[in-house]
Write an enzyme that holds these catalytic residues in place. Structure first.
Site, PDB file in Angstrom:
ATOM      1  N   HIS A   1      43.009  48.505  49.232  1.00 45.90           N
ATOM      2  CA  HIS A   1      42.794  48.084  50.629  1.00 45.90           C
ATOM      3  C   HIS A   1      43.278  49.148  51.603  1.00 45.90           C
ATOM      4  O   HIS A   1      42.642  49.395  52.634  1.00 45.90           O
ATOM      5  CB  HIS A   1      43.523  46.767  50.908  1.00 45.90           C
TER       6      HIS A   1
ATOM      7  N   GLU B   1      46.784  30.376  45.252  1.00 47.14           N
ATOM      8  CA  GLU B   1      47.524  31.628  45.264  1.00 47.14           C
ATOM      9  C   GLU B   1      48.957  31.474  45.720  1.00 47.14           C
ATOM     10  O   GLU B   1      49.408  32.092  46.692  1.00 47.14           O
ATOM     11  CB  GLU B   1      46.798  32.685  46.130  1.00 47.14           C
TER      12      GLU B   1
ATOM     13  N   HIS C   1      44.480  46.325  44.238  1.00 51.29           N
ATOM     14  CA  HIS C   1      43.977  45.981  45.572  1.00 51.29           C
ATOM     15  C   HIS C   1      44.897  46.418  46.703  1.00 51.29           C
ATOM     16  O   HIS C   1      44.434  46.618  47.820  1.00 51.29           O
ATOM     17  CB  HIS C   1      43.692  44.477  45.669  1.00 51.29           C
TER      18      HIS C   1
ATOM     19  N   ARG D   1      32.214  19.409  59.200  1.00 49.09           N
ATOM     20  CA  ARG D   1      33.471  19.253  58.454  1.00 49.09           C
ATOM     21  C   ARG D   1      33.273  19.321  56.947  1.00 49.09           C
ATOM     22  O   ARG D   1      33.993  18.668  56.191  1.00 49.09           O
ATOM     23  CB  ARG D   1      34.182  17.945  58.825  1.00 49.09           C
TER      24      ARG D   1
ATOM     25  N   GLU E   1      35.830  45.819  38.896  1.00 53.03           N
ATOM     26  CA  GLU E   1      36.468  44.498  38.803  1.00 53.03           C
ATOM     27  C   GLU E   1      36.348  43.936  37.386  1.00 53.03           C
ATOM     28  O   GLU E   1      37.204  43.163  36.950  1.00 53.03           O
ATOM     29  CB  GLU E   1      35.855  43.524  39.823  1.00 53.03           C
TER      30      GLU E   1
END
Lengths: 371, 371
Positions: A254, A239, A250, A124, A188
């Site tokens: 993508h 986000e 992107h 965890r 980038e």
């Protein structure tokens, strides 16, 4: 003498530092001993990075009396899978690491994403350190806490927001990258200028050769990129808003990666982003949001550094525009069905555009494929 | 008329409510519509729960105009696996759920742990609601945010701290449990009295028949248990201290579960906890920490409700004490190699004991196996 630059990622209880400089792999032992005295470690890496740099790292750790169990995986995007996630998690447990110990993600974006995810779920949650070895990972994926694997239904659909405790970016390691890999990461770097730092983009237009050559300009470019990313992440960790700006280039990128079936001999991520950024600027100019001169300036710079910038720069045949459009609508940056794009009003003036007309996108793709 | 009790779990930005009462499965539609207007849902459940209660739930959701995709898994502990985690995550993505949608974990502890984990990693995190259908899940696993699966190397070694947005515990549903399942859950109810609520334990000694029968006493016992757990979790969400008290009876219990190869025909989790709690009290008395009368009182109550309380109550043969001890040291509640136990000074006076002498534990196990 150390030329290391330190950048703070301001995330309250989850704040951390990014250290950028020469020779940091060899110095990782003292950094990690200072971060977590007494902790044991596991180093998650891939075969390529292991053969080049693992000995330097383990030796440095040993000198600081830090135990390290290596977990070495095949290189490549296919490693971001459920099977490899299980392998890393089971490896961490088998190494008898406890919640106070430390996972070191030592590699490019694939390793950072996978190891950060595994560290977040083994027992965890164990703390982890990012040691990015590719330019792409140093300026993008190692900063900001996005971790994960790919689903058969799409890239990065499974994972966690999980911040590292420290990022160590050794700029010397980048000299072992192929020129193509370095260039892909550079896309980038240029992105941060195009998002909201026009002066940085102008600086890159003048200084990109020095960035490729190494030395102070390289450290500076990486530091500027990390600062830019850290600013956005501090504003919007999960986000829900602004962070989407980092997706400039992107959405198209993508779709092109999917259209080439993620075949890295045809297109790697950074190249997809380069073409995607050029397309985002051209599309913005077509929508009368930005001057065509800005799109031309972006293309000229990408061309100068040797990056692809047109769809036709991708070797081999591509599917028709309708199929590319389908890949775009499958992209996960969709909110309740609405199409969201990062568009621009000029160099360094990107913005989040919602409800972009689908017909315009399709017509634009058709024109670009016909080119 | 509604007899629902609401308990607040005070975790700041991650705070949520637990609602306990009759008929909440049928009423879930309005609860969820109020929680997340416009959200779509997926219901993760198992075959047993689906055959008994899924129609009631989906009908209630449909009446509130909430779309629901069921994901139905095999029942049983084996479902807490990597393979089933992948199946649920892929199911959530295939159902086209987005980050603002909602996962409903509808079942016992296995389903709650698995679905809560899957919700935490699909698209890097979707909100989820716990609808526990077993007594064990209502008083323990659905509250507090521990989610996860089992590793081949041990139970619950992989997962997340991931808090639900709401817990809906329908007390009527418990009437469909077998008596053995209900009893196993009751062990965790008694545990809260033994940890730090001596008056609650006394109340249970008098009222346990009414708790088993249903009605107001059952709701009261579940509410007291949830309140006790919520208090501990609010103090120590990530188990760095006090939360370990919830493991009363679990160190011995887990070892016994491992020793019976998790064969539920011989021992289920709650039964292991019952025997474990009796052992923890007896061991505390042997160490002169508590009066033997308290251990006798615990044993008498467990026996009265029909729970096992001695190692010899487990059918079939068991491994030798050395092997049981090995299972104990493999337990994950180990900090840098030191043995930690939850011991007690009497009913409702449990405490975290570190550095418990290993020889004492082994000798105690030998005596109890020889009994």
């Amino acid at each position: 003498m150390s030329d290391a630059v330190t950048i703070e990622v301001g995330l309250g209880a989850r704040a951390y530092q990014i250290r950028i400089g020469k020779g940091l792999v060899a110095k990782a032992g003292s950094e990690i001993a200072a971060l977590k005295p007494g902790a044991r470690t596991a180093i998650v890496t891939d075969e390529n990075v292991a053969s080049r740099h693992l000995e330097t790292l383990t030796q440095g750790l040993a000198e600081a009396s830090i135990a390290a169990t290596p977990i070495i995986l095949p290189a490549g995007e296919k490693t971001k899978s459920y099977a490899m996630l299980e392998r890393v998690v089971e490896g961490l447990i088998a190494a008898k690491l406890e919640r106070n110990d430390l996972v070191i993600a030592f590699g490019g974006g694939v390793i950072g994403d996978l190891a950060g995810f595994a560290a977040g779920i083994a027992r965890r949650g164990m703390p982890f350190v990012q040691m990015p070895t590719s330019l792409l990972a140093q300026v993008d994926s190692s900063v900001g806490g996005k971790t994960g694997i790919n689903s058969p239904q799409g890239k990065n659909l499974v994972g966690l927001f999980n911040q590292p405790k420290l990022v160590l970016a050794d700029t010397d390691v980048l000299d072992t990258l192929s020129l193509r890999e370095f260039r892909a990461g550079y896309a980038e770097v240029a992105k941060y200028g195009l998002i909201d730092r026009p002066d940085f983009f102008t600086w890159l237009e003048k200084n990109w050769r020095e960035v490729f050559a190494g030395g102070a300009a390289r450290t500076e470019a990486i530091a500027q990129s990390c600062r830019a990313k850290a600013d956005v992440v501090a504003r919007d960790e999960f986000e829900t808003g602004d962070r989407a700006l980092l997706n400039l280039g992107h959405t198209f990128g993508h779709a092109l990666e999917a259209a080439t079936a993620y075949d890295s001999s045809r297109l790697v991520h950074g190249e997809g982003v380069a073409i995607g950024m050029a397309l985002a600027h051209r599309f913005s100019s077509r929508l009368n949001l930005a001057s065509p001169d800005d799109a031309a300036r972006v293309e000229a710079h990408l061309q100068a550094v040797g990056l692809p910038y047109r769809i036709s720069d991708i070797p081999g045949s591509l599917p028709p525009a309708e199929k590319l459009f389908e890949y775009i609508t499958q992209d996960k940056k969709v909110t309740r069905g609405a199409l969201t794009f990062i568009l621009t009003r000029g160099i360094g003036q990107s913005f989040i555009a919602k409800d972009v007309p689908q017909s315009e996108v399709l017509a634009f793709l058709k024109d670009n494929l016909a080119e």
